[in-house]
Scaffold this motif. Structure first.
Motif, PDB file in Angstrom:
ATOM      1  N   ARG A 290       0.906  -1.322  -0.077  1.00 38.86           N
ATOM      2  CA  ARG A 290       0.102  -0.014  -0.135  1.00 38.86           C
ATOM      3  C   ARG A 290       0.882   1.142   0.072  1.00 38.86           C
ATOM      4  N   TYR A 291       1.969   1.092   0.845  1.00 41.40           N
ATOM      5  CA  TYR A 291       2.785   2.459   0.864  1.00 41.40           C
ATOM      6  C   TYR A 291       3.533   2.557  -0.160  1.00 41.40           C
TER       7      TYR A 291
ATOM      8  N   VAL B 178       2.913   1.673  -3.335  1.00 42.03           N
ATOM      9  CA  VAL B 178       2.168   2.111  -4.755  1.00 42.03           C
ATOM     10  C   VAL B 178       2.159   3.454  -4.914  1.00 42.03           C
ATOM     11  N   ALA B 179       1.693   4.199  -3.445  1.00 37.64           N
ATOM     12  CA  ALA B 179       1.662   5.799  -3.360  1.00 37.64           C
ATOM     13  C   ALA B 179       1.499   5.748  -1.800  1.00 37.64           C
ATOM     14  N   PRO B 180       2.461   6.422  -1.419  1.00 37.19           N
ATOM     15  CA  PRO B 180       2.245   6.659   0.141  1.00 37.19           C
ATOM     16  C   PRO B 180       1.105   7.459   0.413  1.00 37.19           C
ATOM     17  N   PRO B 181       0.127   6.848   1.248  1.00 36.46           N
ATOM     18  CA  PRO B 181      -1.217   7.745   1.828  1.00 36.46           C
ATOM     19  C   PRO B 181      -0.792   9.001   2.487  1.00 36.46           C
ATOM     20  N   ASN B 182      -1.440  10.006   2.051  1.00 37.20           N
ATOM     21  CA  ASN B 182      -1.157  11.201   2.815  1.00 37.20           C
ATOM     22  C   ASN B 182      -2.440  11.873   2.928  1.00 37.20           C
ATOM     23  N   ALA B 183      -2.645  13.031   3.817  1.00 38.11           N
ATOM     24  CA  ALA B 183      -3.754  13.490   4.234  1.00 38.11           C
ATOM     25  C   ALA B 183      -4.601  14.039   3.061  1.00 38.11           C
ATOM     26  N   ASP B 184      -4.031  14.709   2.195  1.00 39.37           N
ATOM     27  CA  ASP B 184      -4.864  15.049   1.017  1.00 39.37           C
ATOM     28  C   ASP B 184      -5.339  13.909   0.084  1.00 39.37           C
ATOM     29  N   ASP B 185      -4.928  12.860   0.282  1.00 34.08           N
ATOM     30  CA  ASP B 185      -5.739  11.862  -0.568  1.00 34.08           C
ATOM     31  C   ASP B 185      -6.926  10.936   0.269  1.00 34.08           C
TER      32      ASP B 185
ATOM     33  N   LYS C 164      -0.137   9.849  -9.645  1.00 41.28           N
ATOM     34  CA  LYS C 164       0.716   9.693  -8.347  1.00 41.28           C
ATOM     35  C   LYS C 164       1.316   8.268  -8.393  1.00 41.28           C
TER      36      LYS C 164
ATOM     37  N   PHE D 259       5.132   7.344  -8.766  1.00 41.74           N
ATOM     38  CA  PHE D 259       6.019   6.497  -7.721  1.00 41.74           C
ATOM     39  C   PHE D 259       6.587   5.445  -8.590  1.00 41.74           C
TER      40      PHE D 259
ATOM     41  N   LYS E 153      10.579   4.284  -8.190  1.00 40.56           N
ATOM     42  CA  LYS E 153      10.988   3.030  -7.701  1.00 40.56           C
ATOM     43  C   LYS E 153      12.136   2.515  -8.785  1.00 40.56           C
TER      44      LYS E 153
ATOM     45  N   GLN F 189      -4.658   7.850   8.848  1.00 35.62           N
ATOM     46  CA  GLN F 189      -3.436   8.846   8.275  1.00 35.62           C
ATOM     47  C   GLN F 189      -2.417   8.847   9.259  1.00 35.62           C
TER      48      GLN F 189
ATOM     49  N   TRP G  19       0.282   6.031   9.127  1.00 34.43           N
ATOM     50  CA  TRP G  19       1.346   5.853   8.282  1.00 34.43           C
ATOM     51  C   TRP G  19       2.652   6.578   8.706  1.00 34.43           C
TER      52      TRP G  19
END
Lengths: 65, 203
Positions: A53-54, A56-63, B64, B68, B72, B131, B134
Motif C-alpha cells: 500500500r505504502y 504504490v503511493a504513500p497515503p497522505n492527508a490530501d488523498d 501519483k 511513484f 522506484k 492517516q 502511516w
C-alpha cells in the motif's frame, strides 16, 4: 517440535520463498496450538500489505478525502 | 500545455499538486536512500521522466501511482550504482547470530514471554485508513538499522526477489533471510508498541 523463535524465522522466510512440505506441516501444527505465533503470522501478512500500500503511493492527508 | 480544459492531464503543472507530490516522493526516496542529495537527484530524474510522458494516465491518484513507479525504478538504479561504488556488504556487521536483538522476547525454551506474545492487530483496512498510522509506519522504518531497512525496502517496496537482492548485494541466501527476519521482527515490534498497544489513544 519447533520453538516460537524458530517459527518467527520460518514465517518470515515464507514471505520470500516457498516452504518445503517438511517445514510446512510442523509449522501448521505449531500455529494451531500457539496464539502468539498465529498472531505473528498475521502480522507478517499485515507488513506485506502495508508495504504494498505504502509503496504504490504513500497515503497522505490530501488523498484521504 | 494547452490550457485548462483537462485538469487531470495538467495535474503536474499545478504548483500545489506538484509541491505535495514532490514532498511525498522525497520522503519515500530518503527513507530508502538515507541520503538527502541522492534522494533529491533521484526524485528530480523521476519527475523529469514523468513530465515527458504525462499524457498516459487518468486522474491524480493514477498519476501519483505512476510517478511513484518511475521513482522506484530510479531508486533501483541508484542503489545498483551505489552497490558498485560502495558495496553494502562492507557495512553489514558480521555477527550472524540470528534473532540476536530479539532474543529478549523469548524465554530460555525459546517460546514467547507472556508479556511479549504478539497481539492480534485486527482488520488491516481499518488501520490503513488512519492517516496517523502511516506516520508511525515511517517512523518505525526509520528506526531500523540502515542496511536492514534497505534490504527490507528493496524486497517490499521495490518488489525485488530475495534471490536477486542477495546476488545484487553479494550476500549469502541465509544472510539475506537473517536480515529480512530482523527487519520484520523490528518493524512488527515497533508497530505493536507504538500503534497497537492499548495505551494508544487512537486504537
Amino acid at each position: 517440535m519447533l520453538t516460537c523463535q524458530q517459527v518467527t524465522r520460518l514465517l518470515s522466510e515464507a514471505q520470500d520463498r516457498k516452504l518445503r512440505l517438511k517445514e510446512k506441516l510442523p509449522l501448521k501444527l505449531h500455529l494451531l496450538m500457539c496464539a502468539g505465533c498465529d498472531n505473528f503470522h498475521q502480522q507478517m501478512d499485515f507488513l506485506r500489505q502495508a508495504s504494498r500500500r505504502y509503496s504504490v503511493a504513500p497515503p497522505n492527508a490530501d488523498d484521504a478525502e | 500545455m494547452n490550457g485548462n480544459d483537462d485538469p487531470t492531464r495538467n495535474a503536474l503543472w499545478n504548483p500545489v499538486f506538484l509541491a505535495d507530490l514532490r514532498r511525498d516522493l522525497l520522503r519515500f526516496a530518503e527513507l530508502q536512500l538515507r541520503d538527502q542529495s541522492a534522494a533529491e537527484d533521484t526524485v528530480q530524474e523521476a519527475l523529469t521522466a514523468a513530465f515527458s510522458g504525462q499524457d498516459r494516465f487518468t486522474g491524480r491518484a493514477a498519476l501519483k501511482t505512476w510517478v511513484f513507479a518511475i521513482l522506484k525504478n530510479k531508486i533501483v538504479d541508484t542503489l545498483r550504482h551505489r552497490q558498485r561504488t560502495a558495496p553494502i556488504t562492507s557495512l553489514i556487521p558480521d555477527d550472524e547470530e540470528e534473532g540476536d536483538d530479539f532474543a529478549v522476547l523469548f524465554n530460555p525454551g525459546h517460546h514467547w514471554n507472556p508479556a511479549d506474545r504478539p497481539q492480534a492487530w485486527g482488520d488491516p483496512e481499518t488501520t490503513f485508513a488512519q492517516q496517523q498510522f502511516w506516520v508511525v509506519f515511517e517512523t518505525c522504518l526509520t528506526r531500523l538499522p540502515e542496511n536492514t531497512a534497505r534490504v527490507f525496502m528493496m524486497r517490499e517496496f521495490l518488489g525485488l526477489e530475495t534471490l536477486d537482492i542477495c546476488l545484487e548485494l553479494a550476500l549469502t541466501t541465509n544472510h539475506c533471510h537473517v536480515i529480512l527476519h530482523r527487519a520484520r521482527m523490528g518493524l512488527r515490534l515497533c508497530l505493536e508498541q507504538r500503534w497497537f498497544t492499548p495505551e494508544n489513544p487512537t486504537c
